[in-house]
Write a protein that holds these residues in place. Structure first.
Motif, PDB file in Angstrom:
ATOM      1  N   ASN A   1      34.232  39.210  34.023  1.00 19.98           N
ATOM      2  CA  ASN A   1      34.620  39.685  35.345  1.00 19.98           C
ATOM      3  C   ASN A   1      36.014  39.165  35.681  1.00 19.98           C
ATOM      4  N   PRO A   2      36.900  40.053  36.157  1.00 15.17           N
ATOM      5  CA  PRO A   2      38.269  39.620  36.458  1.00 15.17           C
ATOM      6  C   PRO A   2      38.355  38.725  37.685  1.00 15.17           C
ATOM      7  N   LEU A   3      37.267  38.605  38.441  1.00 13.55           N
ATOM      8  CA  LEU A   3      37.315  37.809  39.673  1.00 13.55           C
ATOM      9  C   LEU A   3      36.753  36.406  39.485  1.00 13.55           C
ATOM     10  N   ILE A   4      36.346  36.088  38.244  1.00 11.57           N
ATOM     11  CA  ILE A   4      35.905  34.707  38.001  1.00 11.57           C
ATOM     12  C   ILE A   4      37.136  33.810  38.176  1.00 11.57           C
ATOM     13  N   GLY A   5      37.012  32.811  39.015  1.00 12.69           N
ATOM     14  CA  GLY A   5      38.153  31.925  39.282  1.00 12.69           C
ATOM     15  C   GLY A   5      38.875  32.278  40.570  1.00 12.69           C
ATOM     16  N   GLU A   6      38.626  33.472  41.113  1.00  8.54           N
ATOM     17  CA  GLU A   6      39.220  33.824  42.412  1.00  8.54           C
ATOM     18  C   GLU A   6      38.571  32.906  43.462  1.00  8.54           C
TER      19      GLU A   6
ATOM     20  N   THR B   1      38.638  32.721  46.766  1.00  9.01           N
ATOM     21  CA  THR B   1      38.293  33.123  48.143  1.00  9.01           C
ATOM     22  C   THR B   1      37.048  34.017  48.147  1.00  9.01           C
ATOM     23  N   ASP B   2      36.559  34.289  49.351  1.00  9.98           N
ATOM     24  CA  ASP B   2      35.389  35.170  49.485  1.00  9.98           C
ATOM     25  C   ASP B   2      35.694  36.615  49.107  1.00  9.98           C
ATOM     26  N   ARG B   3      36.950  36.888  48.877  1.00 12.45           N
ATOM     27  CA  ARG B   3      37.307  38.254  48.413  1.00 12.45           C
ATOM     28  C   ARG B   3      36.614  38.573  47.094  1.00 12.45           C
ATOM     29  N   ARG B   4      36.195  37.506  46.365  1.00 10.88           N
ATOM     30  CA  ARG B   4      35.572  37.736  45.047  1.00 10.88           C
ATOM     31  C   ARG B   4      34.232  38.461  45.139  1.00 10.88           C
ATOM     32  N   PHE B   5      33.598  38.448  46.309  1.00 12.11           N
ATOM     33  CA  PHE B   5      32.268  39.060  46.425  1.00 12.11           C
ATOM     34  C   PHE B   5      32.410  40.544  46.741  1.00 12.11           C
ATOM     35  N   VAL B   6      32.879  41.283  45.780  1.00 10.19           N
ATOM     36  CA  VAL B   6      33.205  42.697  46.009  1.00 10.19           C
ATOM     37  C   VAL B   6      31.944  43.556  45.944  1.00 10.19           C
TER      38      VAL B   6
ATOM     39  N   VAL C   1      38.723  48.566  37.913  1.00 13.21           N
ATOM     40  CA  VAL C   1      37.978  49.087  39.073  1.00 13.21           C
ATOM     41  C   VAL C   1      37.553  47.927  39.975  1.00 13.21           C
ATOM     42  N   ILE C   2      37.083  46.843  39.367  1.00  6.78           N
ATOM     43  CA  ILE C   2      36.650  45.678  40.160  1.00  6.78           C
ATOM     44  C   ILE C   2      37.840  45.124  40.952  1.00  6.78           C
ATOM     45  N   LEU C   3      38.979  44.978  40.273  1.00  7.43           N
ATOM     46  CA  LEU C   3      40.182  44.458  40.950  1.00  7.43           C
ATOM     47  C   LEU C   3      40.633  45.398  42.065  1.00  7.43           C
ATOM     48  N   ALA C   4      40.617  46.686  41.774  1.00  5.10           N
ATOM     49  CA  ALA C   4      41.084  47.667  42.756  1.00  5.10           C
ATOM     50  C   ALA C   4      40.200  47.668  43.992  1.00  5.10           C
ATOM     51  N   ARG C   5      38.902  47.499  43.800  1.00  2.00           N
ATOM     52  CA  ARG C   5      38.003  47.467  44.960  1.00  2.00           C
ATOM     53  C   ARG C   5      38.260  46.216  45.792  1.00  2.00           C
ATOM     54  N   MET C   6      38.577  45.108  45.109  1.00  2.00           N
ATOM     55  CA  MET C   6      38.918  43.900  45.875  1.00  2.00           C
ATOM     56  C   MET C   6      40.177  44.154  46.713  1.00  2.00           C
TER      57      MET C   6
END
Ligand code: HPA
Length: 264
Positions: free
Chosen positions: A134-139, A141-146, A209-214
């Motif tokens: 997942n590209p949001l591992i390590g993000e 902030t709460d933005r990671r919970f997409v 897609v995961i990044l774009a939705r964030m």
């Protein structure tokens, strides 16, 4: 503002983008359809795809299509190149900062559906992240919970079906399964992917897609089917074959995408 966004502004002026398009393997012909375009090599844009995969371009194009300001990434960075699932984050953040509201993604994929073979398109309606990455591992902030429900914009999908039927292009919709690659799947993995509910397999797109939705972008994604999944036909699967077969899908996308961009 990202360094790359500043560089882009220095080159093309105070541009506000409407949408951005990412081109998959063998689909670079779509870049030819952009009008009044400026090409900026990725190497001049901090964080943009480096290295590269044959069959992919290495430029960011900025121009107009269907009356809209569009950026085209003629290539992308894949997880399998460097082992970083967030490799596309700087590029997508830059495009969002420059005003992009809609992200259009294309890729080449193997089909799991015998009724949708090489040369056909598959509109992505949903995905299965089989890589477990997942590209949001390590993000931090709460933005990671997409929220990934409805990630592939329903309105854009409906519009593409309308446009495809007007243009006489067959457009099936299905589920894309992301394998990390770069090796192709085994026939047993393809059988598993079918049982899991997949319609196509590929090595890209899902992290974008995961990044774009964030980032709050609307997402549209379409696969150009270049082969049947391993073991489903006698053809030999290879990257060479992918690049050759992508041309047929590219011709269809070349008709579909300008009409879709106009309707955005
Ligand atoms: N598998 C994974 N990725 C692909 C394929 C495939 O069969 N064809 C094109 N990209």
């Amino acid at each position: 503002m990202t360094k790359a966004a500043k560089t882009i502004r220095q080159i093309v002026g105070d541009v506000t983008l409407d949408a951005a398009l990412v081109l998959g393997s063998g689909l670079s012909a779509l870049g030819d359809d952009l009008k009044d375009k400026v090409a900026i090599p990725f190497s001049e844009l901090k964080g943009f795809p480096s290295g590269g995969v044959s069959g992919h371009g290495r430029d960011l194009l900025i121009g107009t299509m269907g009356g809209k300001r569009l950026a085209i990434l003629t290539g992308r960075q894949h997880y399998y190149e460097h082992g970083n699932p967030a490799a596309m984050r700087p590029a997508l953040e830059t495009l969002a900062e420059l005003g992009t509201k809609t992200l259009l993604l294309t890729n080449s994929a193997g089909s799991l559906d015998r009724a949708n073979g090489p040369g056909e398109l598959m509109l992505i309606g949903d995905h299965i992240n089989f890589s477990g990455l997942n590209p949001l591992i390590g993000e931090p902030t709460d933005r990671r919970f997409v929220n990934m429900t409805g990630a592939y914009d329903a309105e854009l999908r409906a519009k593409s079906h309308e446009i495809a039927s007007q243009l006489g292009i067959a457009l099936k919709e299905g589920v894309y399964i992301w394998y990390s690659g770069p090796s192709f799947e085994t026939p047993a993995e393809i059988q598993m992917a079918i049982r899991l509910g997949g319609d196509a397999v590929g090595m890209s797109t899902v992290p974008e897609v995961i990044l774009a939705r964030m980032l709050g972008l609307k997402v549209w994604a379409c696969s150009s089917i270049t082969n049947m999944g391993a073991g489903l036909s006698d053809e030999q699967i290879s990257h060479e074959h992918t690049k050759i077969m992508a041309v047929q899908g590219a011709e269809k996308l070349r008709k579909l995408i300008p009409a879709l961009v106009e309707a955005i």
